[in-house]
Design an enzyme around this catalytic site. Sequence first.
Site, PDB file in Angstrom:
ATOM      1  N   SER A   9     -10.691   3.517   5.545  1.00 29.89           N
ATOM      2  CA  SER A   9     -10.948   2.978   7.157  1.00 29.89           C
ATOM      3  C   SER A   9     -10.355   4.762   7.710  1.00 29.89           C
ATOM      4  CB  SER A   9     -10.098   1.556   6.659  1.00 29.89           C
ATOM      5  OG  SER A   9      -9.578   1.333   8.292  1.00 29.89           O
ATOM      6  N   HIS A  34     -15.370   3.438   5.828  1.00 33.18           N
ATOM      7  CA  HIS A  34     -15.400   2.518   6.932  1.00 33.18           C
ATOM      8  C   HIS A  34     -14.658   2.824   8.198  1.00 33.18           C
ATOM      9  CE1 HIS A  34     -14.783  -1.943   6.238  1.00 33.18           C
ATOM     10  NE2 HIS A  34     -13.537  -1.606   6.590  1.00 33.18           N
ATOM     11  N   ASP A  36     -13.951   0.456  11.158  1.00 33.45           N
ATOM     12  CA  ASP A  36     -13.790  -0.758  12.275  1.00 33.45           C
ATOM     13  C   ASP A  36     -13.700  -1.420  13.337  1.00 33.45           C
ATOM     14  OD1 ASP A  36     -12.437  -2.192   9.337  1.00 33.45           O
ATOM     15  OD2 ASP A  36     -11.183  -1.169   9.792  1.00 33.45           O
ATOM     16  N   MET A  38     -13.987  -3.741  16.778  1.00 31.38           N
ATOM     17  CA  MET A  38     -12.776  -4.472  16.839  1.00 31.38           C
ATOM     18  C   MET A  38     -13.246  -4.652  18.541  1.00 31.38           C
ATOM     19  SD  MET A  38      -9.711  -4.295  14.976  1.00 31.38           S
ATOM     20  CE  MET A  38      -8.720  -3.562  13.557  1.00 31.38           C
ATOM     21  N   HIS A  67     -18.008  -2.317   9.803  1.00 33.82           N
ATOM     22  CA  HIS A  67     -17.134  -3.828   9.788  1.00 33.82           C
ATOM     23  C   HIS A  67     -17.087  -4.322  11.572  1.00 33.82           C
ATOM     24  CE1 HIS A  67     -13.352  -5.767   8.223  1.00 33.82           C
ATOM     25  NE2 HIS A  67     -14.499  -6.324   9.092  1.00 33.82           N
ATOM     26  N   MET A  69     -15.533  -6.547  13.845  1.00 39.29           N
ATOM     27  CA  MET A  69     -14.422  -8.020  14.246  1.00 39.29           C
ATOM     28  C   MET A  69     -14.679  -8.146  15.639  1.00 39.29           C
ATOM     29  SD  MET A  69     -11.779  -6.045  11.972  1.00 39.29           S
ATOM     30  CE  MET A  69     -12.579  -4.823  11.824  1.00 39.29           C
ATOM     31  N   MET A 138     -11.964 -10.074   2.945  1.00 40.85           N
ATOM     32  CA  MET A 138     -11.177  -9.983   3.652  1.00 40.85           C
ATOM     33  C   MET A 138      -9.438 -10.043   3.183  1.00 40.85           C
ATOM     34  SD  MET A 138     -12.457  -7.251   6.221  1.00 40.85           S
ATOM     35  CE  MET A 138     -10.430  -7.491   6.909  1.00 40.85           C
ATOM     36  N   GLY A 145      -4.290  -2.159   9.697  1.00 41.62           N
ATOM     37  CA  GLY A 145      -4.064  -1.469   9.035  1.00 41.62           C
ATOM     38  C   GLY A 145      -2.407  -2.099   8.562  1.00 41.62           C
ATOM     39  N   GLY A 146      -2.645  -2.134   7.141  1.00 39.08           N
ATOM     40  CA  GLY A 146      -0.975  -1.929   6.787  1.00 39.08           C
ATOM     41  C   GLY A 146      -0.507  -3.053   6.675  1.00 39.08           C
ATOM     42  N   ASP A 176     -11.155  -5.463   1.570  1.00 42.44           N
ATOM     43  CA  ASP A 176     -10.430  -4.837   2.794  1.00 42.44           C
ATOM     44  C   ASP A 176      -9.146  -5.911   3.131  1.00 42.44           C
ATOM     45  OD1 ASP A 176      -9.918  -3.476   4.680  1.00 42.44           O
ATOM     46  OD2 ASP A 176     -11.749  -4.211   6.189  1.00 42.44           O
ATOM     47  N   GLY A 177      -8.137  -4.542   2.782  1.00 45.82           N
ATOM     48  CA  GLY A 177      -6.753  -5.192   3.480  1.00 45.82           C
ATOM     49  C   GLY A 177      -5.632  -4.901   2.475  1.00 45.82           C
ATOM     50  N   GLY A 178      -4.496  -4.183   2.961  1.00 46.44           N
ATOM     51  CA  GLY A 178      -3.718  -4.627   1.719  1.00 46.44           C
ATOM     52  C   GLY A 178      -4.133  -3.656   0.527  1.00 46.44           C
ATOM     53  N   GLY A 198      -6.745   2.071   4.321  1.00 39.34           N
ATOM     54  CA  GLY A 198      -6.908   2.246   5.138  1.00 39.34           C
ATOM     55  C   GLY A 198      -5.074   3.282   4.827  1.00 39.34           C
ATOM     56  N   SER A 199      -4.078   2.485   5.098  1.00 37.63           N
ATOM     57  CA  SER A 199      -2.746   3.016   5.099  1.00 37.63           C
ATOM     58  C   SER A 199      -2.786   3.818   3.732  1.00 37.63           C
ATOM     59  CB  SER A 199      -2.421   2.412   4.927  1.00 37.63           C
ATOM     60  OG  SER A 199      -2.367   1.291   4.640  1.00 37.63           O
TER      61      SER A 199
HETATM   62  C1  DX5 Z   1      -8.559  -5.000   9.115  1.00 38.01           C
HETATM   63  C2  DX5 Z   1      -9.339  -3.884   8.976  1.00 38.01           C
HETATM   64  C3  DX5 Z   1      -9.056  -2.846   7.917  1.00 38.01           C
HETATM   65  C4  DX5 Z   1      -7.960  -2.390   7.694  1.00 38.01           C
HETATM   66  C5  DX5 Z   1      -7.211  -1.632   6.013  1.00 38.01           C
HETATM   67  O1  DX5 Z   1      -8.550  -5.673   9.758  1.00 38.01           O
HETATM   68  O2  DX5 Z   1     -10.868  -4.962   8.074  1.00 38.01           O
HETATM   69  O3  DX5 Z   1     -10.000  -2.087   7.455  1.00 38.01           O
HETATM   70  O4  DX5 Z   1      -8.193  -0.343   7.720  1.00 38.01           O
HETATM   71  O5  DX5 Z   1      -5.953  -1.272   5.880  1.00 38.01           O
HETATM   72  P1  DX5 Z   1      -4.850  -1.435   4.958  1.00 38.01           P
HETATM   73  O6  DX5 Z   1      -5.469  -0.883   3.435  1.00 38.01           O
HETATM   74  O7  DX5 Z   1      -3.739  -0.582   5.702  1.00 38.01           O
HETATM   75  O8  DX5 Z   1      -4.662  -2.699   4.617  1.00 38.01           O
HETATM   76 ZN    ZN Z   2     -12.439  -3.675   8.330  1.00 35.51          ZN
END
Ligand code: DX5
Ligand code: ZN
Length: 215
Positions: A9, A34, A36, A38, A67, A69, A138, A145-146, A176-178, A198-199
């Site tokens: 991401s 990916h 994001d 927003m 993605h 949002m 999700m 992120g993170g 996606d997420g964590g 992501g992180s």
């Molecule tokens: C959050 C995003 C994710 C985000 C994930 O709303 O949709 O794509 O970058 O980040 P990590 O992998 O750090 O949870």
């Molecule tokens: Zn995402």
Amino acid sequence: MEKILVAPSLLAADFMNLETEISRINQSDADWLHLDVMDGEFVPNLTFGYDLVDSITNQLDKVADVHLMIVNPIKFVEQFAKAGSDYFVFHYEATDDVWAVIKKVKDFEMKVGISIKPGTPVSVIEEFLPHLDLVLIMSVEPGFGGQTFDHGAVDKIAALDSLRSENGYTYLIEVDGGINDQTAPLVKAAGVDVLVAGSYVFGPEMDKRIDILKK
Ligand code: DX5
Ligand code: ZN
């Protein structure tokens, strides 16, 4: 089991050095990138829009997984298609007319995905499943992120995997997420196809960490 795809991401990249980050992704074993998007309304954060996606896809050798949002995703289908998006993934919760968005995304020849937030059950998207290329579960509240992985995602992935095999559906299941070395095995066992991270992957150990996620 099918091969696991990894989609770093961009949210976790160094935004001052995007060109370098994109070339690192191109040289890595990542399968997708990916992106994001927003709007500060669907989620309490802002990122970037279709112009930046366009600049990135001009340099990118990987699949562009966008993605969205944003509220009313139908408004920007054309712009994201022209920006080189391969997957247009919108939120079930962000529109009153899911069918119209699906149709428009297909008209613009992108792959179509629906995403659901942690509080939204799989049952509400069942009627759309035969028409989807991807479902994005999700495992955190969208926006940042993170965050810590929400284990409720595991059962949803398993349910989508069963529905797919029982009905002969063809969508990919993405989470996606964590996602990291601890949580990836849980979602893989449940039947996921695409891991967004992501992180966990953006940093000096990108290649090693992508390998760990794939194994
Ligand atoms: C959050 C995003 C994710 C985000 C994930 O709303 O949709 O794509 O970058 O980040 P990590 O992998 O750090 O949870
Ligand atoms: Zn995402």
